[in-house]
Enzyme design. Structure first.
Site, mmCIF file in Angstrom:
data_model
loop_
_atom_site.group_PDB
_atom_site.id
_atom_site.type_symbol
_atom_site.label_atom_id
_atom_site.label_comp_id
_atom_site.label_asym_id
_atom_site.label_seq_id
_atom_site.Cartn_x
_atom_site.Cartn_y
_atom_site.Cartn_z
ATOM 1 N N ASP A 297 0.859 -1.193 0.000
ATOM 2 C CA ASP A 297 0.000 0.000 0.000
ATOM 3 C C ASP A 297 0.891 1.237 0.000
ATOM 4 O OD1 ASP A 297 -2.292 1.674 0.242
ATOM 5 O OD2 ASP A 297 -2.041 1.752 2.418
ATOM 6 N N CYS B 296 -4.281 -1.222 -2.024
ATOM 7 C CA CYS B 296 -4.401 0.224 -2.211
ATOM 8 C C CYS B 296 -5.354 0.482 -3.368
ATOM 9 C CB CYS B 296 -3.020 0.798 -2.522
ATOM 10 S SG CYS B 296 -3.023 2.555 -2.852
ATOM 11 N N GLU C 184 -1.805 8.241 8.608
ATOM 12 C CA GLU C 184 -0.365 7.969 8.507
ATOM 13 C C GLU C 184 0.401 8.558 9.695
ATOM 14 O OE1 GLU C 184 1.844 6.428 6.148
ATOM 15 O OE2 GLU C 184 -0.040 5.406 5.720
ATOM 16 N N CYS D 178 -11.005 3.251 0.597
ATOM 17 C CA CYS D 178 -9.569 3.445 0.810
ATOM 18 C C CYS D 178 -9.186 2.544 1.980
ATOM 19 C CB CYS D 178 -9.288 4.912 1.147
ATOM 20 S SG CYS D 178 -7.623 5.202 1.762
ATOM 21 N N HIS E 236 -7.058 2.730 4.174
ATOM 22 C CA HIS E 236 -6.745 3.402 5.449
ATOM 23 C C HIS E 236 -7.989 3.545 6.336
ATOM 24 C CE1 HIS E 236 -2.955 4.572 3.537
ATOM 25 N NE2 HIS E 236 -2.545 5.074 4.687
HETATM 26 N N1 DGL Z 1 -4.747 3.111 1.217
HETATM 27 C C1 DGL Z 1 -4.726 3.810 -0.038
HETATM 28 C C2 DGL Z 1 -6.003 3.498 -0.814
HETATM 29 O O1 DGL Z 1 -6.601 2.523 -0.578
HETATM 30 C C3 DGL Z 1 -4.462 5.232 0.196
HETATM 31 C C4 DGL Z 1 -4.119 5.909 -1.052
HETATM 32 C C5 DGL Z 1 -3.284 7.130 -0.913
HETATM 33 O O2 DGL Z 1 -2.150 7.029 -0.477
HETATM 34 O O3 DGL Z 1 -3.759 8.183 -1.301
HETATM 35 O O4 DGL Z 1 -6.425 4.187 -1.676
#
Ligand code: DGL
Length: 282
Positions: free
Chosen positions: A10, A73, A151, A183, A185
């Site tokens: 990711d 990701c 993050e 996402c 995250h």
């Molecule tokens: N975890 C990533 C996703 O699923 C984050 C993407 C990013 O860094 O903008 O999209």
């Protein structure tokens, strides 16, 4: 690390929500997770930058013996997965917003999706939407800023709460009863999202479905770590149990201490990540 492994990747720490689901389904597999935190978020970057970076990371994983790669990701998937599959011969499993499930489940006929700008503005997402939405109204809201808080491990920050209110309230007013976490995250701020949406809105997280799909895919390609599993079942007379976390390695291009804290507090895992600009096995 001698045996082959599954690479899970990711832009940062968010994909740990997918890694956790994979470890639950495939506790015997060696997993190498790469968090590209030095370059997160990907969501506001150019398409060509994302394509190049994702390809470099996957090349590094493959060169070191990955038998499959999971793009944990949504942004990387949306932008790069098609070209990756043409370029690399190992299976590449991707994640995309779980709109299909949300559409199947909605009673109000209105579904919300939150994700990065890169994901929601991508051709891939727009095509998916056009194919699936039918009579259901799908409200897509790009949510820049959330990944940065996650993050930084600032999950209780006032600014994060304010952003969630700003992004989600308008969708609540329009009657959503499903909210897709587009996402990887976002499962880590599920509680904070829940405080905004209350308990009448279901949150849709595709991590479990990705883990199950990976399991099937490895089976169909003859890539499961079956020798170990069946030998253990024979020896122990029961389904083999996970051996803690000894078969998981976390590599980050960002701050090791931050990743370690996040693993402990948000994932509940005591692991010491290693630093590298591109994934390397220790
Ligand atoms: N975890 C990533 C996703 O699923 C984050 C993407 C990013 O860094 O903008 O999209």
């Amino acid at each position: 690390m001698t045996t082959s492994f599954i690479g899970v990747y990711d832009s940062g720490l968010g994909g740990l929500s997918v890694l956790r689901a994979i470890h639950q389904v495939l506790p015997r597999e060696r997993l190498v997770y790469f968090a590209d935190s030095a370059h997160a978020p990907y969501g506001d970057r150019s398409i060509s930058w994302i394509e190049q970076r994702v390809s470099a990371v996957v090349a590094s994983l493959e060169a070191q013996g990955a038998k499959a790669v999971v793009l944990a990701c949504n942004t990387a998937t949306a932008v790069a997965v098609e070209n990756l599959r043409l370029k690399y011969s190992i299976p590449i499993v991707a994640i995309e917003p779980g709109i299909k499930v949300a559409i199947e489940r909605t009673l109000s006929g209105v579904v919300g999706v939150i994700g990065t700008t890169g994901t929601l503005h991508s051709d891939r997402y727009q095509t998916l939407l056009a194919r699936l939405k039918g009579k259901v109204e799908v409200l897509s809201c790009a949510t820049p800023g959330l990944v940065e808080y996650i993050e930084a491990n600032q999950l209780e920050a006032e600014g994060l709460r304010a952003l969630l209110q700003q992004y989600i309230q308008p969708m609540l007013h329009r009657g959503i009863d499903q909210l897709v976490l587009g996402c990887t995250h976002y499962p880590f701020i599920e509680q904070q999202i829940r405080q905004v949406v209350g308990d009448r809105v279901s949150l849709v997280n595709p991590a479990g479905a990705v883990a199950n799909y990976l399991n099937q895919l490895l089976q169909s390609h003859g890539l499961l770590t079956v020798e170990i599993t069946s030998a253990l079942i024979e020896k122990e007379g029961r389904e083999a149990r996970p051996e803690g976390l000894s078969n998981i390695q976390v590599v980050t291009s960002g701050e090791v201490t931050l990743a370690q804290q996040f693993l402990k507090q948000s994932v509940g895992w005591q692991l010491t990540p290693v630093f590298a600009e591109l994934p390397v096995l220790s």
